[in-house]
Design an enzyme around this catalytic site. Sequence first.
Site, PDB file in Angstrom:
ATOM      1  N   HIS A  61      52.240 -43.621 -79.975  1.00 41.63           N
ATOM      2  CA  HIS A  61      53.501 -44.299 -79.811  1.00 41.63           C
ATOM      3  C   HIS A  61      53.923 -45.439 -80.756  1.00 41.63           C
ATOM      4  O   HIS A  61      55.364 -45.473 -80.845  1.00 41.63           O
ATOM      5  CB  HIS A  61      53.401 -44.646 -78.416  1.00 41.63           C
ATOM      6  CG  HIS A  61      53.178 -43.309 -77.386  1.00 41.63           C
ATOM      7  ND1 HIS A  61      52.347 -43.175 -76.520  1.00 41.63           N
ATOM      8  CD2 HIS A  61      54.389 -42.292 -77.311  1.00 41.63           C
ATOM      9  CE1 HIS A  61      52.467 -41.874 -75.736  1.00 41.63           C
ATOM     10  NE2 HIS A  61      53.729 -41.452 -76.256  1.00 41.63           N
ATOM     11  N   ASP A 154      59.927 -36.572 -78.970  1.00 40.69           N
ATOM     12  CA  ASP A 154      58.636 -36.669 -78.454  1.00 40.69           C
ATOM     13  C   ASP A 154      58.138 -35.289 -77.552  1.00 40.69           C
ATOM     14  O   ASP A 154      58.020 -35.364 -76.407  1.00 40.69           O
ATOM     15  CB  ASP A 154      58.185 -37.912 -77.659  1.00 40.69           C
ATOM     16  CG  ASP A 154      56.805 -38.245 -77.474  1.00 40.69           C
ATOM     17  OD1 ASP A 154      56.123 -37.273 -77.804  1.00 40.69           O
ATOM     18  OD2 ASP A 154      56.486 -39.170 -76.415  1.00 40.69           O
ATOM     19  N   THR A 156      56.140 -31.513 -77.244  1.00 37.05           N
ATOM     20  CA  THR A 156      55.162 -30.583 -77.103  1.00 37.05           C
ATOM     21  C   THR A 156      55.095 -29.900 -78.574  1.00 37.05           C
ATOM     22  O   THR A 156      56.273 -29.886 -79.282  1.00 37.05           O
ATOM     23  CB  THR A 156      54.953 -29.718 -76.327  1.00 37.05           C
ATOM     24  OG1 THR A 156      56.181 -28.846 -75.925  1.00 37.05           O
ATOM     25  CG2 THR A 156      54.588 -30.475 -74.608  1.00 37.05           C
ATOM     26  N   ASP A 157      53.981 -29.239 -78.958  1.00 32.16           N
ATOM     27  CA  ASP A 157      54.003 -28.484 -80.015  1.00 32.16           C
ATOM     28  C   ASP A 157      54.945 -27.393 -79.923  1.00 32.16           C
ATOM     29  O   ASP A 157      55.406 -26.824 -78.856  1.00 32.16           O
ATOM     30  CB  ASP A 157      52.483 -27.876 -80.344  1.00 32.16           C
ATOM     31  CG  ASP A 157      51.611 -29.087 -81.024  1.00 32.16           C
ATOM     32  OD1 ASP A 157      51.994 -29.519 -81.957  1.00 32.16           O
ATOM     33  OD2 ASP A 157      50.868 -29.601 -80.166  1.00 32.16           O
ATOM     34  N   PRO A 161      57.976 -23.657 -74.335  1.00 27.33           N
ATOM     35  CA  PRO A 161      59.148 -24.431 -74.075  1.00 27.33           C
ATOM     36  C   PRO A 161      59.446 -25.348 -75.063  1.00 27.33           C
ATOM     37  O   PRO A 161      60.677 -25.767 -75.181  1.00 27.33           O
ATOM     38  CB  PRO A 161      58.676 -25.086 -72.670  1.00 27.33           C
ATOM     39  CG  PRO A 161      57.323 -24.776 -72.441  1.00 27.33           C
ATOM     40  CD  PRO A 161      56.704 -23.856 -73.416  1.00 27.33           C
TER      41      PRO A 161
HETATM   42  N1  AG3 Z   1      53.650 -35.099 -77.760  1.00 22.35           N
HETATM   43  C1  AG3 Z   1      52.736 -34.692 -78.704  1.00 22.35           C
HETATM   44  C2  AG3 Z   1      51.957 -33.631 -78.274  1.00 22.35           C
HETATM   45  C3  AG3 Z   1      50.944 -33.076 -79.209  1.00 22.35           C
HETATM   46  C4  AG3 Z   1      49.948 -32.098 -79.105  1.00 22.35           C
HETATM   47  N2  AG3 Z   1      49.219 -31.750 -80.137  1.00 22.35           N
HETATM   48  C5  AG3 Z   1      47.941 -31.684 -80.101  1.00 22.35           C
HETATM   49  N3  AG3 Z   1      47.243 -32.007 -79.114  1.00 22.35           N
HETATM   50  N4  AG3 Z   1      47.235 -31.418 -81.347  1.00 22.35           N
HETATM   51  C6  AG3 Z   1      53.095 -35.495 -76.503  1.00 22.35           C
HETATM   52  C7  AG3 Z   1      53.643 -36.326 -75.565  1.00 22.35           C
HETATM   53  C8  AG3 Z   1      53.377 -38.049 -75.787  1.00 22.35           C
HETATM   54  N5  AG3 Z   1      54.262 -38.789 -75.394  1.00 22.35           N
END
Ligand code: AG3
Length: 279
Positions: A61, A154, A156-157, A161
């Site tokens: 973050h 920010d 998910t991969d 979704p």
């Molecule tokens: N955002 C990034 C998720 C990445 C997942 N990838 C992985 N596990 N290699 C998540 C939200 C955080 N604020």
Amino acid sequence: MELFDEGLHSGVNLALNVEKVIYREKTDLQDLMIFENSQFGRVMSLDGAVQTTEKDEFIYHEMFVHVPVLAHGKVSRALIIGGGDGGAARQLMKHSNIAVTMVDIDRTVVELSKKFMPSVSGGAFDDPRLELIIADGCKFVRETSDRWDVIIIDSTDPHGPGEVLYTKEFYADCKACLSPGGIIITQNGVPFVQEGELRTSYDRLGSQFKDVSFYLAAIPSYVGGVMAYGWATDDADHRKVSLSRLAERYVEAGIATDYYTPEVHLAAFALPLHIQKIL
Ligand code: AG3
């Protein structure tokens, strides 16, 4: 002992000891779990992929937020798409003059993060400078006529979704929500195991913005080495900001960090050759 077994990337699994299950629920939107691990503290996973851990979220973050904010230098409004755990919001709140709009699709993530991993958001959700909107981020940027200086995606991969948040159309809609000289930052996965995703984002962001690049940070709970953040703006000067200018802004902002320094900021843009070759 139960093992959390992340199989996000083919041929590699990340196994974490589940010391204790804190929460587990399949919502309409996603499969969510919070558990205790001796290295990472509390871990939140969505659809079987680690999202946030108490111990290493500061790296993820801080680099998500302070790099664009201090490179820009005059951010007064920031938009977070996703980020329901509140980690990016907490970092933005460290800057006294920034108002934040956060749009996450799943209220459950916000509530559970507040309840079971309170250090991640650190009170950001109670700060009057934060406006939380529970909505589809994709639809939100398409419909709003508001403008922001920085947009932090920010997500998910890009499977399931989260996939819509990696399309050219979505980037174009985000661009329309940027004030002049604004910057967009994306979560772009771990290049070593997500080479294709880096390449695709480079092309899609490149079709919309004059200056597109990536910067790196190693997040211990994301398997496969360094993670890439996507960087997109029409103002190429932001990336060329000098160390002395950054240092000035960092001191002036008076923010306490544990990973970010102006030196780390500039060094993060140095891409190893094998990553440059993907682009
Ligand atoms: N955002 C990034 C998720 C990445 C997942 N990838 C992985 N596990 N290699 C998540 C939200 C955080 N604020």
